[in-house]
Design a protein around this motif. Structure first.
Motif, PDB file in Angstrom:
ATOM      1  N   UNK A 112      51.831  18.038  33.688  1.00 33.45           N
ATOM      2  CA  UNK A 112      50.961  17.489  33.058  1.00 33.45           C
ATOM      3  C   UNK A 112      49.476  17.968  33.547  1.00 33.45           C
ATOM      4  N   UNK A 113      48.641  17.534  32.530  1.00 36.77           N
ATOM      5  CA  UNK A 113      47.182  17.840  32.784  1.00 36.77           C
ATOM      6  C   UNK A 113      46.829  17.739  34.137  1.00 36.77           C
ATOM      7  N   UNK A 114      46.109  18.782  34.788  1.00 39.12           N
ATOM      8  CA  UNK A 114      45.801  18.662  36.214  1.00 39.12           C
ATOM      9  C   UNK A 114      45.049  17.477  36.798  1.00 39.12           C
ATOM     10  N   UNK A 151      48.412  20.362  47.700  1.00 41.04           N
ATOM     11  CA  UNK A 151      49.165  19.913  46.338  1.00 41.04           C
ATOM     12  C   UNK A 151      49.160  21.327  45.577  1.00 41.04           C
ATOM     13  N   UNK A 152      50.237  22.162  45.305  1.00 38.13           N
ATOM     14  CA  UNK A 152      49.980  23.331  44.294  1.00 38.13           C
ATOM     15  C   UNK A 152      50.652  23.231  43.145  1.00 38.13           C
ATOM     16  N   UNK A 153      50.181  22.774  42.226  1.00 38.20           N
ATOM     17  CA  UNK A 153      50.552  22.843  40.850  1.00 38.20           C
ATOM     18  C   UNK A 153      50.831  24.380  40.165  1.00 38.20           C
ATOM     19  N   UNK A 154      51.850  24.311  39.469  1.00 35.75           N
ATOM     20  CA  UNK A 154      52.110  26.051  39.019  1.00 35.75           C
ATOM     21  C   UNK A 154      51.804  25.781  37.366  1.00 35.75           C
ATOM     22  N   UNK A 155      50.846  26.534  36.921  1.00 36.53           N
ATOM     23  CA  UNK A 155      50.568  26.352  35.682  1.00 36.53           C
ATOM     24  C   UNK A 155      50.079  27.688  34.893  1.00 36.53           C
ATOM     25  N   UNK A 156      50.329  27.535  33.378  1.00 46.63           N
ATOM     26  CA  UNK A 156      49.985  28.924  32.873  1.00 46.63           C
ATOM     27  C   UNK A 156      48.692  28.954  32.448  1.00 46.63           C
ATOM     28  N   UNK A 157      47.956  27.935  31.749  1.00 45.86           N
ATOM     29  CA  UNK A 157      46.786  27.882  31.216  1.00 45.86           C
ATOM     30  C   UNK A 157      45.928  26.898  31.876  1.00 45.86           C
ATOM     31  N   UNK A 158      44.662  27.164  32.545  1.00 48.45           N
ATOM     32  CA  UNK A 158      44.000  26.196  33.319  1.00 48.45           C
ATOM     33  C   UNK A 158      42.660  26.056  33.234  1.00 48.45           C
ATOM     34  N   UNK A 159      42.017  27.022  32.370  1.00 47.17           N
ATOM     35  CA  UNK A 159      40.532  26.999  32.290  1.00 47.17           C
ATOM     36  C   UNK A 159      39.996  25.621  32.144  1.00 47.17           C
ATOM     37  N   UNK A 160      40.314  25.051  31.283  1.00 46.42           N
ATOM     38  CA  UNK A 160      39.770  23.594  30.743  1.00 46.42           C
ATOM     39  C   UNK A 160      39.890  22.585  31.915  1.00 46.42           C
ATOM     40  N   UNK A 161      41.212  22.701  32.047  1.00 46.65           N
ATOM     41  CA  UNK A 161      41.851  21.983  33.302  1.00 46.65           C
ATOM     42  C   UNK A 161      40.980  21.698  34.585  1.00 46.65           C
ATOM     43  N   UNK A 162      40.723  22.936  34.967  1.00 42.04           N
ATOM     44  CA  UNK A 162      39.933  22.934  36.305  1.00 42.04           C
ATOM     45  C   UNK A 162      38.620  22.245  36.189  1.00 42.04           C
ATOM     46  N   UNK A 163      38.078  22.373  35.123  1.00 41.06           N
ATOM     47  CA  UNK A 163      36.797  21.748  34.923  1.00 41.06           C
ATOM     48  C   UNK A 163      36.872  20.082  34.767  1.00 41.06           C
ATOM     49  N   UNK A 179      57.542  42.178  33.888  1.00 43.79           N
ATOM     50  CA  UNK A 179      58.057  42.475  32.465  1.00 43.79           C
ATOM     51  C   UNK A 179      57.121  42.034  31.280  1.00 43.79           C
ATOM     52  N   UNK A 180      57.031  40.805  31.076  1.00 44.18           N
ATOM     53  CA  UNK A 180      56.416  40.198  29.995  1.00 44.18           C
ATOM     54  C   UNK A 180      54.913  40.081  30.302  1.00 44.18           C
ATOM     55  N   UNK A 181      54.456  39.768  31.532  1.00 41.91           N
ATOM     56  CA  UNK A 181      52.816  39.925  31.658  1.00 41.91           C
ATOM     57  C   UNK A 181      52.208  38.710  31.359  1.00 41.91           C
ATOM     58  N   UNK A 182      53.059  37.483  31.154  1.00 45.19           N
ATOM     59  CA  UNK A 182      52.307  36.314  30.906  1.00 45.19           C
ATOM     60  C   UNK A 182      51.701  35.912  32.167  1.00 45.19           C
ATOM     61  N   UNK A 183      50.538  35.071  31.940  1.00 46.45           N
ATOM     62  CA  UNK A 183      49.575  34.489  33.048  1.00 46.45           C
ATOM     63  C   UNK A 183      50.251  33.316  33.764  1.00 46.45           C
ATOM     64  N   UNK A 184      50.176  33.431  35.033  1.00 44.99           N
ATOM     65  CA  UNK A 184      50.633  32.206  35.913  1.00 44.99           C
ATOM     66  C   UNK A 184      49.283  32.057  36.994  1.00 44.99           C
ATOM     67  N   UNK A 185      49.357  30.554  37.180  1.00 45.16           N
ATOM     68  CA  UNK A 185      48.362  30.199  37.994  1.00 45.16           C
ATOM     69  C   UNK A 185      48.777  29.498  39.203  1.00 45.16           C
ATOM     70  N   UNK A 186      48.529  29.368  40.326  1.00 47.15           N
ATOM     71  CA  UNK A 186      48.933  28.563  41.519  1.00 47.15           C
ATOM     72  C   UNK A 186      47.398  27.922  41.876  1.00 47.15           C
ATOM     73  N   UNK A 187      47.436  26.717  41.760  1.00 44.60           N
ATOM     74  CA  UNK A 187      46.032  26.075  42.058  1.00 44.60           C
ATOM     75  C   UNK A 187      46.164  25.310  43.397  1.00 44.60           C
ATOM     76  N   UNK A 188      45.601  25.677  44.525  1.00 41.58           N
ATOM     77  CA  UNK A 188      45.644  25.384  45.717  1.00 41.58           C
ATOM     78  C   UNK A 188      44.663  24.525  46.183  1.00 41.58           C
ATOM     79  N   UNK A 189      45.120  23.105  46.251  1.00 40.74           N
ATOM     80  CA  UNK A 189      44.447  21.987  46.397  1.00 40.74           C
ATOM     81  C   UNK A 189      44.854  21.345  47.818  1.00 40.74           C
TER      82      UNK A 189
END
Ligand code: SAM
Length: 234
Positions: free
Chosen positions: A148-150, A167-179, A202-212
């Motif tokens: 779900x959204x952050x 709390x460490x959610x694993x997410x692909x896209x985060x820019x707006x969500x962090x704000x 291999x596929x190079x898609x972006x991943x983010x680990x948000x460390x709270x």
């Protein structure tokens, strides 16, 4: 990602790999494919894709948190067991609770747990909104991949972690969500310690680990802390 590359990349993460873990992973893959024909577990079914996008991806949590400890972990919205089952296979020392709102997925997870003879793991059928009420400050680490959204996740998951827990959610896209989620992080006595961004091999898609991190009080930390946060590509 073929098996050889999987082993190589997992070792690069600093994770020990042995035959027992690989056998369990292979059996998990077989069960996933077998049960996916009867119920909707995943759209990713090709073996090389499952090894990369589910198995390897789940293990990248190690970039953010040392899982070689005797800790209690909760995987919220685990679905077919990502990242929770994979973490349990590779880090037998953790005690892990998997939560999902869909009972058929919980039934599948119970089959996997039994077949793989996993211990100190349980699959709970619950909406996290309800589960969180009974598990206040219970876990050292809560994670959640693609659920779900952050700002929504924060409200549900941060109360479940102990003080000094993460709390460490694993997410692909985060820019707006962090704000959008900054207020909820502060309100819940937490700090955004870091964001680890990287690309899947291999596929190079972006991943983010948000460390709270949950702390005793955020009064002295804000607003200074947020100014310091930067994206840190590895
Ligand atoms: N984490 C898994 C993964 O990365 O493959 C599953 C992701 S899937 C997109 C989202 C999962 O979250 C689904 O299995 C869904 O049933 C579960 N879910 C959504 N809302 C939930 C809630 N409020 N409480 C518990 N589980 C929820």
């Amino acid at each position: 990602m073929n098996k050889e590359l999987f082993i190589e990349e997992v070792r690069k993460l600093g994770i020990a790999v042995d035959e027992d873990k690989l056998d369990k992973l292979e059996r998990y893959y077989e069960l996933l494919i077998q049960w996916n024909e009867k119920m909707n577990l995943t759209t990713i079914t090709k073996k090389e894709d499952v090894y990369l996008k589910h198995f390897y991806d789940s293990l990248t949590l190690i970039k953010a948190y040392d899982l070689n400890q005797n800790i209690s972990v909760c995987d919220v919205g685990t679905g077919a067991g990502f990242p929770g089952i994979v973490l349990k296979i590779f880090f037998d020392n953790i005690d892990i609770t998997l939560v999902d709102a869909l009972n058929k997925r919980i039934n599948f997870l119970n089959i996997v747990i039994k077949e793989l003879k996993l211990e100190n793991i349980r699959a709970i059928h619950a909406r996290v909104e309800e589960f969180a009420k009974e598990t206040k400050e219970k876990f050292d680490l809560v994670t959640s991949r693609a659920v779900a959204k952050l700002n929504v996740l924060n409200e549900l998951c941060i109360p479940m972690i102990k003080i000094d827990g993460y709390f460490i959610p694993m997410k692909a896209n985060i820019e707006e969500e962090i704000e959008e989620s900054k207020n909820s992080i502060i309100k819940l006595n937490s700090i955004l310690e870091n964001i680890i961004s990287f690309n899947l091999p291999i596929e190079n898609s972006i991943r983010n680990l948000i460390i709270i991190k949950k702390v005793n009080s955020t009064k002295e930390i804000y607003p200074r802390k947020f100014d310091k946060i930067k994206k840190q590509p590895l």
